[in-house]
Design a protein around this motif. Structure first.
Motif, short mmCIF file in Angstrom:
data_model
loop_
_atom_site.label_atom_id
_atom_site.label_comp_id
_atom_site.label_asym_id
_atom_site.label_seq_id
_atom_site.Cartn_x
_atom_site.Cartn_y
_atom_site.Cartn_z
N ILE A 1 -10.80 -1.85 -6.02
CA ILE A 1 -9.84 -1.39 -7.07
C ILE A 1 -8.72 -0.65 -6.25
O ILE A 1 -7.64 -0.74 -6.60
CB ILE A 1 -10.67 -0.39 -7.83
N ASN A 2 -9.09 0.33 -5.18
CA ASN A 2 -8.18 0.84 -4.26
C ASN A 2 -7.29 0.21 -3.68
O ASN A 2 -6.00 0.25 -3.69
CB ASN A 2 -8.87 1.93 -3.42
N GLU A 3 -7.70 -1.12 -3.15
CA GLU A 3 -6.82 -1.85 -2.36
C GLU A 3 -6.00 -2.54 -3.48
O GLU A 3 -4.83 -2.70 -3.15
CB GLU A 3 -7.96 -2.90 -1.70
N VAL A 4 -6.36 -3.18 -4.64
CA VAL A 4 -5.42 -3.69 -5.55
C VAL A 4 -4.42 -2.74 -6.16
O VAL A 4 -3.07 -3.16 -6.23
CB VAL A 4 -6.35 -4.40 -6.72
N CYS A 5 -4.67 -1.53 -5.97
CA CYS A 5 -3.94 -0.55 -6.58
C CYS A 5 -2.82 -0.12 -5.45
O CYS A 5 -1.42 -0.24 -5.85
CB CYS A 5 -4.52 0.89 -6.84
N VAL A 6 -3.26 -0.22 -4.35
CA VAL A 6 -2.20 0.09 -3.15
C VAL A 6 -1.27 -1.03 -3.17
O VAL A 6 -0.19 -0.93 -2.86
CB VAL A 6 -3.07 0.31 -1.92
N ARG A 7 -1.91 -2.43 -3.00
CA ARG A 7 -1.15 -3.60 -2.93
C ARG A 7 0.04 -3.54 -4.15
O ARG A 7 1.10 -3.78 -3.80
CB ARG A 7 -1.87 -4.82 -2.89
N LYS A 8 -0.52 -3.36 -5.26
CA LYS A 8 0.42 -3.27 -6.43
C LYS A 8 1.63 -2.24 -6.19
O LYS A 8 2.76 -2.69 -6.46
CB LYS A 8 -0.50 -3.06 -7.88
N LYS A 9 1.23 -1.03 -5.76
CA LYS A 9 2.41 -0.06 -5.49
C LYS A 9 3.22 -0.58 -4.55
O LYS A 9 4.56 -0.38 -4.68
CB LYS A 9 1.77 1.26 -5.18
N PHE A 10 2.41 -1.11 -3.42
CA PHE A 10 3.69 -1.48 -2.52
C PHE A 10 4.63 -2.50 -2.92
O PHE A 10 5.91 -2.61 -2.55
CB PHE A 10 2.68 -1.87 -1.25
N ILE A 11 4.25 -3.52 -3.74
CA ILE A 11 4.85 -4.50 -4.45
C ILE A 11 5.81 -4.01 -5.11
O ILE A 11 7.05 -4.50 -5.24
CB ILE A 11 3.89 -5.52 -5.09
N GLU A 12 5.85 -3.08 -6.07
CA GLU A 12 6.34 -2.31 -6.99
C GLU A 12 7.63 -1.81 -6.24
O GLU A 12 8.84 -1.78 -6.50
CB GLU A 12 5.85 -1.25 -7.69
N ILE A 13 7.31 -1.00 -5.06
CA ILE A 13 8.36 -0.53 -4.28
C ILE A 13 9.19 -1.40 -3.55
O ILE A 13 10.54 -1.29 -3.48
CB ILE A 13 7.69 0.41 -3.32
N LEU A 14 8.68 -2.35 -3.21
CA LEU A 14 9.59 -3.70 -2.40
C LEU A 14 10.36 -4.19 -3.24
O LEU A 14 11.64 -4.35 -2.90
CB LEU A 14 8.51 -4.64 -1.79
N ASN A 15 9.93 -4.41 -4.77
CA ASN A 15 10.61 -4.79 -5.79
C ASN A 15 12.02 -4.17 -6.07
O ASN A 15 13.07 -4.44 -6.38
CB ASN A 15 10.06 -5.55 -6.85
#
Length: 252
Positions: A138-152
Motif C-alpha cells: 500500500i505504501n509503495e503504490v501511494c509513493v508511486r502515485k504521488k511521484f507520477i502526480e508530481i511528474l505530470n
C-alpha cells in the motif's frame, strides 16, 4: 521738355522693370507657397495615416492584452489549485480489509495502479495475504502515485512556461518579474516535495533533515499562494489602466 521727357521715360522703364521683378517674385513666391502647401498636405496625410495606424496598433495591443492577461492568470491559478491538491492529499486507500482481488480492482479504479502494470499486479496477488507485505505494498503504490502526480504536474508547468515565453513581450515588467518569482518558488517546491514523499507514507522517524525540508516546503507553498494573489492584483491594475488609456484616446 526733352529732359523731362527723358526722365519720364527712364522712370517708366524703371517702374516697368520693378513691376516685372515684383510680378516674377510674386509668381515665384506663389509657386513656393503652393509647393509648401502641397508638402504640408502630404505630411498631414502621412501623420493622419500614422496616427490611424498607431490607434489601430494600440487597439490590437489592448485587445491582445485583454486576451493574454486572463489566460496567464488562468494558467497560474490552475497550477496553484493542482499544487494545493498535491500538497494536502496524502490519503492512503482503505483496502486493507479487502481480498487481493477486490483490493486490486479498487486500487486500479482509484488510479493507484495502472491496469497494465503487471509487476505490481503480480506482487499484490502473491503477497497480499501477508499483513506486513500488504502494508508495504500500500505504501509503495501511494509513493508511486504521488511521484507520477508530481511528474505530470511538472510537465504541465513546463507547458505553462512555454506559453508564458510566447507572450512575454505583451506583459509588463512588473508582471514578468512576478511570474518569474512564482516559477522559481514552484520549481523549488517540487524539488523539496520529492525528497519527503517516502517519509510521508512510510512513517519514517522524523529527523532534523526532514524537519528542515518540511519547514522549507511549507514556506515555499505559502509564498506561491501569496505571490499568486499579488499577481492577480497586478493584472487587474494593468487591465484597468489599459481601459482608461483607451477611453482617453477615444475622447481625444
Amino acid at each position: 521738355m526733352n529732359l523731362l521727357g527723358s526722365a519720364s521715360i527712364i522712370v517708366s522703364i524703371i517702374n516697368y522693370r520693378n513691376n516685372r521683378k515684383l510680378e516674377a517674385f510674386k509668381n515665384e513666391n506663389n509657386k513656393e507657397l503652393e509647393l509648401f502647401k502641397q508638402e504640408i498636405a502630404i505630411l498631414t496625410e502621412k501623420n493622419k495615416a500614422l496616427n490611424q495606424k498607431l490607434m489601430h496598433d494600440f487597439s490590437l495591443y489592448r485587445t491582445k492584452k485583454h486576451e493574454i492577461y486572463p489566460e496567464v492568470y488562468k494558467n497560474v491559478a490552475t497550477s496553484l489549485h493542482k499544487l494545493k491538491i498535491i500538497h494536502n492529499d496524502w490519503e492512503r486507500p482503505n483496502v486493507v480489509h479487502l481480498s487481493a482481488e477486490d483490493a486490486l480492482r479498487s486500487l486500479i479504479n482509484l488510479g493507484y495502479i495502472d491496469s497494465e502494470d503487471k509487476k505490481m499486479i503480480s506482487s499484490i496477488n502473491n503477497q497480499w495475504e501477508n499483513d506486513e507485505s500488504k502494508s508495504d505494498l500500500i505504501n509503495e503504490v501511494c509513493v508511486r502515485k504521488k511521484f507520477i502526480e508530481i511528474l505530470n504536474f511538472g510537465h504541465e508547468l513546463k507547458e505553462s512556461y512555454f506559453y508564458f515565453c510566447s507572450v512575454e513581450l505583451f506583459l509588463s515588467e512588473h508582471i514578468v518579474t512576478k511570474l518569474y518569482e512564482i516559477f522559481g518558488a514552484r520549481h523549488r517546491y517540487l524539488d523539496l516535495i520529492q525528497q519527503i514523499i517516502p517519509s510521508r507514507y512510510n512513517d519514517f522517524d522524523t529527523n532534523e533533515i526532514y524537519s528542515a525540508i518540511e519547514e522549507e516546503l511549507s514556506r515555499y507553498f505559502k509564498e506561491i499562494i501569496v505571490e499568486t494573489s499579488r499577481l492577480k492584483g497586478l493584472i487587474r491594475e494593468e487591465l484597468s489602466i489599459a481601459d482608461y488609456m483607451e477611453e482617453i484616446s477615444v475622447t481625444n
